[in-house]
Design a protein around this motif. Structure first.
Motif, PDB file in Angstrom:
ATOM      1  N   ASP A 148      17.208 -35.135  28.008  1.00 27.81           N
ATOM      2  CA  ASP A 148      17.067 -33.794  28.126  1.00 27.81           C
ATOM      3  C   ASP A 148      18.002 -32.579  27.855  1.00 27.81           C
ATOM      4  OD1 ASP A 148      14.639 -34.669  29.106  1.00 27.81           O
ATOM      5  OD2 ASP A 148      15.084 -34.949  31.177  1.00 27.81           O
ATOM      6  N   ARG A 149      18.895 -33.161  27.453  1.00 23.76           N
ATOM      7  CA  ARG A 149      20.212 -32.366  27.110  1.00 23.76           C
ATOM      8  C   ARG A 149      21.007 -33.060  26.141  1.00 23.76           C
ATOM      9  NH1 ARG A 149      24.737 -30.766  29.679  1.00 23.76           N
ATOM     10  NH2 ARG A 149      24.049 -31.889  31.571  1.00 23.76           N
ATOM     11  N   LEU A 150      20.575 -33.001  24.925  1.00 28.51           N
ATOM     12  CA  LEU A 150      21.399 -33.634  23.731  1.00 28.51           C
ATOM     13  C   LEU A 150      22.454 -32.845  23.512  1.00 28.51           C
ATOM     14  CD1 LEU A 150      18.267 -35.255  21.733  1.00 28.51           C
ATOM     15  CD2 LEU A 150      19.942 -36.226  23.361  1.00 28.51           C
ATOM     16  N   PRO A 151      23.569 -33.370  23.052  1.00 24.63           N
ATOM     17  CA  PRO A 151      24.853 -32.840  22.484  1.00 24.63           C
ATOM     18  C   PRO A 151      24.658 -32.092  21.157  1.00 24.63           C
ATOM     19  CG  PRO A 151      25.310 -35.091  22.552  1.00 24.63           C
ATOM     20  CD  PRO A 151      23.976 -34.949  23.084  1.00 24.63           C
ATOM     21  N   ALA A 152      25.480 -31.177  20.537  1.00 26.23           N
ATOM     22  CA  ALA A 152      25.093 -30.645  19.440  1.00 26.23           C
ATOM     23  C   ALA A 152      25.432 -31.782  18.363  1.00 26.23           C
ATOM     24  CB  ALA A 152      26.204 -29.620  19.142  1.00 26.23           C
ATOM     25  N   ASP A 153      25.051 -31.530  17.148  1.00 21.65           N
ATOM     26  CA  ASP A 153      25.330 -32.407  16.026  1.00 21.65           C
ATOM     27  C   ASP A 153      26.978 -32.527  15.541  1.00 21.65           C
ATOM     28  OD1 ASP A 153      22.803 -33.159  15.722  1.00 21.65           O
ATOM     29  OD2 ASP A 153      22.143 -31.735  14.347  1.00 21.65           O
ATOM     30  N   PRO A 154      27.295 -33.379  15.334  1.00 23.12           N
ATOM     31  CA  PRO A 154      28.835 -33.506  14.898  1.00 23.12           C
ATOM     32  C   PRO A 154      28.896 -32.500  13.662  1.00 23.12           C
ATOM     33  CG  PRO A 154      27.740 -35.506  14.110  1.00 23.12           C
ATOM     34  CD  PRO A 154      26.773 -34.732  15.037  1.00 23.12           C
ATOM     35  N   THR A 155      30.017 -31.753  13.570  1.00 19.88           N
ATOM     36  CA  THR A 155      30.258 -30.796  12.472  1.00 19.88           C
ATOM     37  C   THR A 155      31.721 -31.051  11.924  1.00 19.88           C
ATOM     38  OG1 THR A 155      31.354 -29.314  14.114  1.00 19.88           O
ATOM     39  CG2 THR A 155      28.752 -29.002  13.789  1.00 19.88           C
ATOM     40  N   GLY A 156      32.502 -31.976  12.310  1.00 18.90           N
ATOM     41  CA  GLY A 156      34.057 -32.167  11.845  1.00 18.90           C
ATOM     42  C   GLY A 156      33.844 -32.928  10.652  1.00 18.90           C
TER      43      GLY A 156
ATOM     44  N   VAL B 225      32.316 -45.105   9.684  1.00 21.07           N
ATOM     45  CA  VAL B 225      31.365 -45.687  10.846  1.00 21.07           C
ATOM     46  C   VAL B 225      31.927 -46.880  11.538  1.00 21.07           C
ATOM     47  CG1 VAL B 225      29.127 -46.206  11.000  1.00 21.07           C
ATOM     48  CG2 VAL B 225      29.477 -44.615   9.306  1.00 21.07           C
ATOM     49  N   LYS B 226      31.862 -46.756  12.723  1.00 16.92           N
ATOM     50  CA  LYS B 226      32.502 -47.915  13.683  1.00 16.92           C
ATOM     51  C   LYS B 226      31.118 -47.982  14.660  1.00 16.92           C
ATOM     52  CE  LYS B 226      37.334 -47.313  13.166  1.00 16.92           C
ATOM     53  NZ  LYS B 226      38.513 -47.395  13.782  1.00 16.92           N
ATOM     54  N   ALA B 227      31.323 -49.193  15.091  1.00 19.32           N
ATOM     55  CA  ALA B 227      30.131 -50.124  15.860  1.00 19.32           C
ATOM     56  C   ALA B 227      29.020 -50.195  14.903  1.00 19.32           C
ATOM     57  CB  ALA B 227      29.722 -49.229  17.083  1.00 19.32           C
ATOM     58  N   ARG B 228      29.609 -50.585  13.496  1.00 23.95           N
ATOM     59  CA  ARG B 228      28.482 -50.343  12.544  1.00 23.95           C
ATOM     60  C   ARG B 228      27.045 -51.270  12.589  1.00 23.95           C
ATOM     61  NH1 ARG B 228      33.501 -50.363   9.808  1.00 23.95           N
ATOM     62  NH2 ARG B 228      33.726 -52.817   9.613  1.00 23.95           N
ATOM     63  N   TYR B 229      25.999 -50.686  12.256  1.00 22.68           N
ATOM     64  CA  TYR B 229      24.918 -51.145  12.152  1.00 22.68           C
ATOM     65  C   TYR B 229      24.436 -51.566  13.669  1.00 22.68           C
ATOM     66  CZ  TYR B 229      26.529 -51.117   7.583  1.00 22.68           C
ATOM     67  OH  TYR B 229      27.010 -51.008   6.421  1.00 22.68           O
TER      68      TYR B 229
ATOM     69  N   THR C   7      30.464 -41.999  13.966  1.00 21.26           N
ATOM     70  CA  THR C   7      31.169 -41.558  12.781  1.00 21.26           C
ATOM     71  C   THR C   7      32.520 -40.899  13.171  1.00 21.26           C
ATOM     72  OG1 THR C   7      29.086 -41.216  11.437  1.00 21.26           O
ATOM     73  CG2 THR C   7      31.294 -40.332  10.658  1.00 21.26           C
ATOM     74  N   VAL C   8      33.817 -41.353  12.629  1.00 21.47           N
ATOM     75  CA  VAL C   8      35.185 -40.815  12.771  1.00 21.47           C
ATOM     76  C   VAL C   8      35.610 -40.482  11.583  1.00 21.47           C
ATOM     77  CG1 VAL C   8      35.278 -41.978  15.017  1.00 21.47           C
ATOM     78  CG2 VAL C   8      35.829 -43.008  13.011  1.00 21.47           C
ATOM     79  N   GLN C   9      36.898 -39.675  11.514  1.00 20.92           N
ATOM     80  CA  GLN C   9      37.857 -39.419  10.460  1.00 20.92           C
ATOM     81  C   GLN C   9      38.813 -40.478  10.649  1.00 20.92           C
ATOM     82  OE1 GLN C   9      39.960 -36.048  10.027  1.00 20.92           O
ATOM     83  NE2 GLN C   9      39.306 -35.897   7.800  1.00 20.92           N
TER      84      GLN C   9
ATOM     85  N   VAL D 174      41.754 -49.519  15.543  1.00 23.50           N
ATOM     86  CA  VAL D 174      41.552 -50.119  14.277  1.00 23.50           C
ATOM     87  C   VAL D 174      40.288 -50.939  14.387  1.00 23.50           C
ATOM     88  CG1 VAL D 174      43.974 -50.126  14.034  1.00 23.50           C
ATOM     89  CG2 VAL D 174      42.902 -52.106  14.772  1.00 23.50           C
ATOM     90  N   GLY D 175      39.806 -51.250  13.182  1.00 25.94           N
ATOM     91  CA  GLY D 175      38.644 -52.217  13.086  1.00 25.94           C
ATOM     92  C   GLY D 175      37.249 -51.488  13.735  1.00 25.94           C
ATOM     93  N   GLN D 176      36.705 -52.227  14.626  1.00 22.54           N
ATOM     94  CA  GLN D 176      35.235 -51.522  15.192  1.00 22.54           C
ATOM     95  C   GLN D 176      35.816 -50.501  16.486  1.00 22.54           C
ATOM     96  OE1 GLN D 176      32.297 -51.546  14.055  1.00 22.54           O
ATOM     97  NE2 GLN D 176      33.244 -52.726  12.417  1.00 22.54           N
ATOM     98  N   ALA D 177      37.238 -50.660  16.966  1.00 25.91           N
ATOM     99  CA  ALA D 177      37.487 -49.830  18.137  1.00 25.91           C
ATOM    100  C   ALA D 177      37.504 -48.441  17.697  1.00 25.91           C
ATOM    101  CB  ALA D 177      39.015 -50.233  18.387  1.00 25.91           C
ATOM    102  N   PHE D 178      37.449 -47.224  18.390  1.00 28.09           N
ATOM    103  CA  PHE D 178      37.453 -46.052  18.223  1.00 28.09           C
ATOM    104  C   PHE D 178      37.801 -45.119  19.354  1.00 28.09           C
ATOM    105  CE2 PHE D 178      33.322 -46.944  19.929  1.00 28.09           C
ATOM    106  CZ  PHE D 178      33.066 -45.878  20.854  1.00 28.09           C
ATOM    107  N   GLY D 179      38.258 -43.946  19.161  1.00 30.87           N
ATOM    108  CA  GLY D 179      38.520 -42.980  20.078  1.00 30.87           C
ATOM    109  C   GLY D 179      40.037 -42.898  20.140  1.00 30.87           C
TER     110      GLY D 179
END
Length: 373
Positions: free
Chosen positions: A81-89, A94-98, A104-106, A186-191
């Protein structure tokens, strides 16, 4: 007509009743779930926004229902009921692919980043020591051992994807962040502070982007093991050693040692260490054993390591002062549910590996650590 497959996720909908501890990118919640009562839940604000009391949340309760130790949270999938804004950066990795939760991260190694030219040219760790450990719980002890030996060193953490994928899940990272040059996921890890595609580019980023003198590589929280010779996520520790060797670094093995674990395969030197370092790390790795274990356990460790291949030298390191340093850890030292008193040998071994690596850092003519190019 065949019946549809059953869900592999235990889905629940509930209402947030209380907010708890917040981390670098995590927020603990209490959620009232009609089928389950009060549920301990965890949200990653960078993915789902910041839930508030009264919000309806969609939960994945698969791990919570299994009463898992490290991962026993219900995870917030969405605040519908309160979705965050779309990513803009920026960012195209793409991690945790498929999976339904891909993010999505840089990446430090992608074309649009300011570091792409550096990463395109980077091909060597320039002799940088890299401590490789099986479990995430070794991270604080390795770091303490390194900084107790040389407090001026810049130490980076490279988090692999054998355990938790979200760096925000780790309370250890939160507590250690100010003592680290940065975290590379690295790999599928993110953050992490820096995102990379592979262990190789993660190591190069630690050296050439974060300017680290020394790196620590281990999986995120939550080890996966099956009680079989090869069925454990720590096998990747051996592959990380191979990456260090290929890139001209110095791999250092933090041994998993215990006289408290009730499982015979983990007593003395764990079969995880013996397999990952002895059979997977084909380029060789220096294995660090801590002095001061006591005669019985010390003899067991010596015997366990006697079968290591010639490419893996065993070095016994003095541990004077390390227990005092470990007692000041900013994060509770715990592994497999046991703390420092029970698992003294485990944490002492990790700290000794950090000490050995700190002493192996290349120095310039003035005696200072060689800066990254």
């Amino acid at each position: 007509m065949s019946s549809p497959p059953s869900s592999r996720i235990r889905w629940r909908r509930g209402e947030v009743t209380a907010l708890g501890r917040g981390g670098h990118d995590s927020l603990e919640l209490t959620v009232a779930v009609p089928e389950d009562g009060e549920v301990r839940a965890l949200a990653y604000p960078s993915l789902v926004g910041v839930p508030q009391v009264g919000d309806t949340v969609l939960l994945n309760t698969t791990a919570w229902a299994q009463n898992l130790g490290t991962g026993g949270y219900a995870l917030v999938v969405a605040v519908p009921d309160r979705l965050p804004a779309d990513p803009t950066g920026p960012g195209h990795l793409v991690k945790a692919r498929y999976t339904p939760l891909q993010v999505t991260v840089q990446g430090v190694d992608e074309q649009d980043t300011e570091h792409h030219a550096t990463m395109a040219e980077a091909d060597s760790l320039d002799g940088m020591p890299v401590v490789v450990a099986d479990l995430h719980s070794a991270l604080p002890a390795v770091l303490i051992g390194a900084l107790a030996t040389d407090p001026d060193l810049k130490v980076a953490y490279v988090m692999t994807d054998g355990g938790a994928l979200a760096a925000g899940f780790s309370r250890t990272i939160d507590a250690l962040h100010k003592s680290l040059a940065g975290v590379v996921t690295v790999g599928q890890a993110f953050g992490g502070d820096v995102e990379a595609v592979t262990v190789h580019t993660g190591l190069l980023a630690a050296r050439h982007v974060l300017g680290a003198d020394l790196a620590i590589v281990t999986q995120g929280p939550g080890n996966l093991g099956t009680g079989t010779p090869w069925g454990f996520s720590g096998v990747a520790a051996g592959e990380a050693c191979n990456a260090v060797t290929v890139l001209g670094g110095v791999p250092v093995g933090a041994l998993r040692i215990s006289d408290a674990d009730p499982r015979p395969r983990h007593r003395g030197v764990s079969h995880h260490s013996l397999t990952a370092f002895g059979r997977v790390a084909l380029g060789g790795v220096t294995l660090v054993a801590p002095r001061g274990l006591g005669s019985e356990l010390g003899s067991q460790v010596d015997e366990d390591l006697a079968g290591q291949p010639a490419r893996n030298p065993v070095v016994w390191v003095d541990t004077d002062g390390l227990e005092d340093a470990l007692s000041l850890s900013p994060v509770p030292l715990r592994t497999m549910g046991r703390g420092m008193p029970e698992e003294r040998a485990y944490f002492l071994a990790a700290a000794a590996a950090g000490r050995y690596a700190a002493l192996a850092v290349p120095v310039d003519a003035d005696g200072a650590a060689e800066p990254a190019p």
